[in-house]
Motif scaffolding. Structure first.
Motif, PDB file in Angstrom:
ATOM      1  N   GLU A 113       0.657  -1.573  -0.182  1.00  0.00           N
ATOM      2  CA  GLU A 113      -0.017   0.037   0.050  1.00  0.00           C
ATOM      3  C   GLU A 113       0.851   1.058   0.257  1.00  0.00           C
ATOM      4  N   LEU A 114       1.833   0.973   0.793  1.00  0.00           N
ATOM      5  CA  LEU A 114       2.802   2.303   0.715  1.00  0.00           C
ATOM      6  C   LEU A 114       3.434   2.728  -0.844  1.00  0.00           C
ATOM      7  N   PHE A 115       3.867   1.589  -1.414  1.00  0.00           N
ATOM      8  CA  PHE A 115       4.758   1.975  -2.329  1.00  0.00           C
ATOM      9  C   PHE A 115       3.683   1.849  -3.539  1.00  0.00           C
ATOM     10  N   ARG A 116       2.170   1.405  -3.499  1.00  0.00           N
ATOM     11  CA  ARG A 116       1.828   2.009  -4.463  1.00  0.00           C
ATOM     12  C   ARG A 116       1.215   3.695  -3.875  1.00  0.00           C
ATOM     13  N   GLN A 117       1.383   3.896  -2.946  1.00  0.00           N
ATOM     14  CA  GLN A 117       1.055   5.698  -2.965  1.00  0.00           C
ATOM     15  C   GLN A 117       2.338   6.565  -3.351  1.00  0.00           C
ATOM     16  N   VAL A 118       3.694   5.477  -3.341  1.00  0.00           N
ATOM     17  CA  VAL A 118       4.458   6.436  -4.024  1.00  0.00           C
ATOM     18  C   VAL A 118       4.424   6.061  -5.249  1.00  0.00           C
ATOM     19  N   GLU A 119       4.134   5.090  -6.328  1.00  0.00           N
ATOM     20  CA  GLU A 119       4.041   4.830  -7.623  1.00  0.00           C
ATOM     21  C   GLU A 119       2.975   6.025  -7.958  1.00  0.00           C
TER      22      GLU A 119
END
Length: 182
Positions: free
Chosen positions: A171-177
């Motif tokens: 979920e964190l990486f999705r925000q970053v992307e």
């Protein structure tokens, strides 16, 4: 070339975002903590949060409020590629960096209990503290009217993006992307 500054609360996941950008996109990492570790060692001090804070505040007062990140920004520029400066902690640092066309400021935050558990697992030299000390350290760094001292609340407020890291790493990486492509 993109230079991303990372700010946020203690144990929120700033390092996780840094590692993701390094591994997936080849960003080069420049750490305020590492910069301060070198200076603390040079001064013969114990490597702990109090020493890092004391030295950082002294460098800012002696030079400029943005001295540390300005030095790291110069190193980042010299690489000629995408870079991350971790961890932005003062409004003076933001004032200096926000004027750069290639700069973005991202913040990471999460629930305090979760952040403490993560910090304990991280096990760095500044993480061997009780929950009460963890919260006290953060409160000391959360607000200040002195431009040479930490003001995480203002840094987070001024971020171009704030990532809420109470869920999974995916979920964190999705925000970053989402922020990388916007």
């Amino acid at each position: 070339m993109i230079i991303i500054g990372i700010t946020g609360t203690l144990g929120a996941g700033k390092g996780t975002v840094v590692e993701y950008l390094k591994e997936k996109y080849g960003f080069v990492h420049f750490s305020v903590r590492d910069f301060l570790k070198e200076e603390v060692a040079r001064r013969g001090m114990e490597p702990n949060r109090d020493s890092f804070t004391l030295v950082a505040n002294d460098l800012r007062a002696t030079h400029t409020p943005s001295y540390i990140v300005d030095e790291l920004y110069k190193r980042a520029l010299a690489t000629g590629g995408n870079a991350i400066i971790e961890s932005i902690r003062t409004p003076g640092e933001i004032d200096s960096l926000k004027g750069k066309a290639d700069f973005r400021l991202w913040a990471v935050d999460a629930n305090p209990e979760l952040r403490y558990r993560r910090a304990v697992l991280r096990n760095s030299e500044t993480d061997h503290v009780s929950y009460e000390t963890f919260i006290s350290n953060e409160q000391r760094e959360m607000t200040s009217t002195d431009p040479n001292k930490q003001n995480l609340a203002e840094c987070i407020r001024r971020a171009d993006a704030v990532f809420h890291n109470d869920g999974t790493m995916e979920e964190l990486f999705r925000q970053v992307e989402e922020k990388l492509i916007s």
